[in-house]
Design a protein around this motif. Structure first.
Motif, short mmCIF file in Angstrom:
data_model
loop_
_atom_site.label_atom_id
_atom_site.label_comp_id
_atom_site.label_asym_id
_atom_site.label_seq_id
_atom_site.Cartn_x
_atom_site.Cartn_y
_atom_site.Cartn_z
N ARG A 120 1.20 -1.01 0.13
CA ARG A 120 0.45 -0.06 0.22
C ARG A 120 0.71 1.01 -0.21
NH1 ARG A 120 -2.98 -3.51 1.19
NH2 ARG A 120 -4.85 -3.99 1.06
N VAL A 121 1.90 1.36 0.72
CA VAL A 121 2.92 2.26 0.99
C VAL A 121 3.42 2.25 -0.60
CG1 VAL A 121 4.92 3.03 1.84
CG2 VAL A 121 3.59 1.70 3.51
N ALA A 122 3.46 1.43 -1.61
CA ALA A 122 4.51 1.67 -2.73
C ALA A 122 3.57 2.17 -3.48
CB ALA A 122 4.20 0.17 -3.12
N VAL A 123 1.95 1.94 -3.42
CA VAL A 123 0.57 2.64 -4.41
C VAL A 123 0.87 4.01 -4.18
CG1 VAL A 123 -1.59 2.34 -4.74
CG2 VAL A 123 -0.44 -0.01 -5.12
N PHE A 124 1.41 4.61 -2.85
CA PHE A 124 0.78 5.78 -2.74
C PHE A 124 2.23 6.50 -3.56
CE2 PHE A 124 1.24 9.66 -0.07
CZ PHE A 124 -0.19 10.27 -0.17
N GLU A 125 3.49 6.52 -2.75
CA GLU A 125 4.56 7.02 -3.32
C GLU A 125 4.42 6.62 -5.27
OE1 GLU A 125 7.76 4.73 -2.43
OE2 GLU A 125 9.31 5.92 -2.87
N ARG A 126 3.60 5.51 -6.25
CA ARG A 126 3.54 5.23 -7.14
C ARG A 126 2.68 6.59 -8.09
NH1 ARG A 126 1.01 -0.05 -9.05
NH2 ARG A 126 0.00 0.65 -10.98
N TRP A 127 1.92 6.66 -7.00
CA TRP A 127 0.90 7.89 -7.48
C TRP A 127 1.70 9.09 -7.13
CZ3 TRP A 127 -1.71 11.80 -3.46
CH2 TRP A 127 -2.13 12.44 -4.26
N ILE A 128 2.59 9.71 -6.84
CA ILE A 128 2.91 10.84 -5.98
C ILE A 128 3.95 10.43 -7.46
CG2 ILE A 128 4.97 11.96 -4.84
CD1 ILE A 128 3.53 10.60 -2.49
N ASP A 129 4.56 9.44 -7.47
CA ASP A 129 5.85 9.74 -8.81
C ASP A 129 5.18 10.05 -10.15
OD1 ASP A 129 7.71 9.29 -6.98
OD2 ASP A 129 8.00 7.24 -6.85
N SER A 130 4.31 8.78 -9.81
CA SER A 130 3.39 9.19 -11.77
C SER A 130 2.17 10.54 -11.69
CB SER A 130 2.06 7.96 -11.69
OG SER A 130 1.46 7.92 -11.22
#
Ligand code: HEM
Length: 255
Positions: free
Chosen positions: A241-251
């Protein structure tokens, strides 16, 4: 909206709404004055000559205090009338304590809410109000005149939904659907559902976790807390879930 209780869950319900409104409070006072008071040696004599609509009056007072309509003020005389009914009665502590004890028993009989939050607020008010009633009833008492009827609230932000219940079903966050590996991450579909009502309420003092603009603005700080495991306060998110949040920021933090 919880249609069964008629409560808008976006807003914190009043104690009056949570109790079940006027009918629930009238059930409470009716049981109290009909079932418990007459046969109680400490209270019976005090209420022996009360008016037949006394239960209705006290229910109206409680309803107003708990955030309901201003019925006691509009129909029964408001604060000054309430105070005038206690003046000169020289109520004793043992009578007060019995009054609170039996009203709580009547609350159980009347089927009023038993959740920790509502009961804490209810008992806090009874303790506060009954001690003032005793004070006002002493021979030399001079209660301040023409005050407004107090409005009571949940104690210490212990509102419905403000904590994780040990008996709660799985929190929505655990059921949130994560995006596929190649799927674009969006706030509405993937990020917002990760934040529970509890998380939102906890952070409301700072920003709104269900607002795309506000989460975007604080994204870096939120990610730091998620990574450190200090948010949410009742347990860290799993890594995916943390990784998804980070992906959202990066994208690009899509809405
Ligand atoms: C939170 C605490 C209390 C609340 C909200 C409350 C509420 C009220 C209200 C609204 C009235 C006036 C009703 C009317 O319009 O005629 C009243 C009257 C009265 N209250 Fe209280 N009360 C409290 C505590 C107590 C306690 C602790 C006692 C005694 C142990 C007590 C004894 C009485 C008596 C004897 C009357 C007059 C009854 C009559 O008409 O003969 N009250 N109360």
């Amino acid at each position: 909206m919880d249609a069964t209780r008629g409560i808008d869950e976006e807003a914190v319900p009043t104690l009056f709404e949570w109790a079940g409104g006027g009918p629930a409070l009238l059930r409470l006072t009716t049981i109290f004055y009909e079932k418990y008071v007459p046969e109680d040696p400490l209270l019976g004599p005090l209420f022996a000559t009360m008016a037949s609509d006394h239960p209705e009056r006290v229910a109206a007072w409680l309803g107003e205090v708990f955030g309901g309509p201003r019925s006691y003020t509009e129909h029964f005389g408001g604060y000054d009338r309430m105070v005038s009914q206690h003046i000169g009665k020289t109520l004793r502590e043992e009578q007060r304590a019995r009054w609170v004890q039996l009203l709580c028993r009547a609350a159980d009989d009347a089927g009023l809410p038993t959740d920790p939050e509502w009961r804490a607020a209810f008992v806090a008010y009874l303790e506060w109000g009954s001690r003032i009633a005793v004070e006002n009833s002493q021979p030399d008492a001079e209660p301040p005149p023409h005050m407004s009827v107090p409005r009571w609230w949940w104690v210490c932000d212990a509102t419905p939904g403000s904590r994780v219940s040990a008996l709660a079903e799985q929190a929505p966050q655990q059921n949130a659907e994560l995006p596929g590996a190649d799927e674009p991450v969006s706030f509405a579909q993937h990020i917002k559902p990760l934040f529970r009502d509890l998380d939102r309420r906890s952070m409301r003092f700072a920003f709104d976790l269900w607002s795309h603009a506000e989460v975007s603005g604080h994204a870096g700080a939120i990610l730091d807390r998620l990574r450190a495991g200090t948010m949410p306060c009742d347990g860290a998110w799993p890594e995916d879930r943390v990784a998804v949040f980070e992906r959202w920021i990066d994208s690009g933090k899509a809405a």
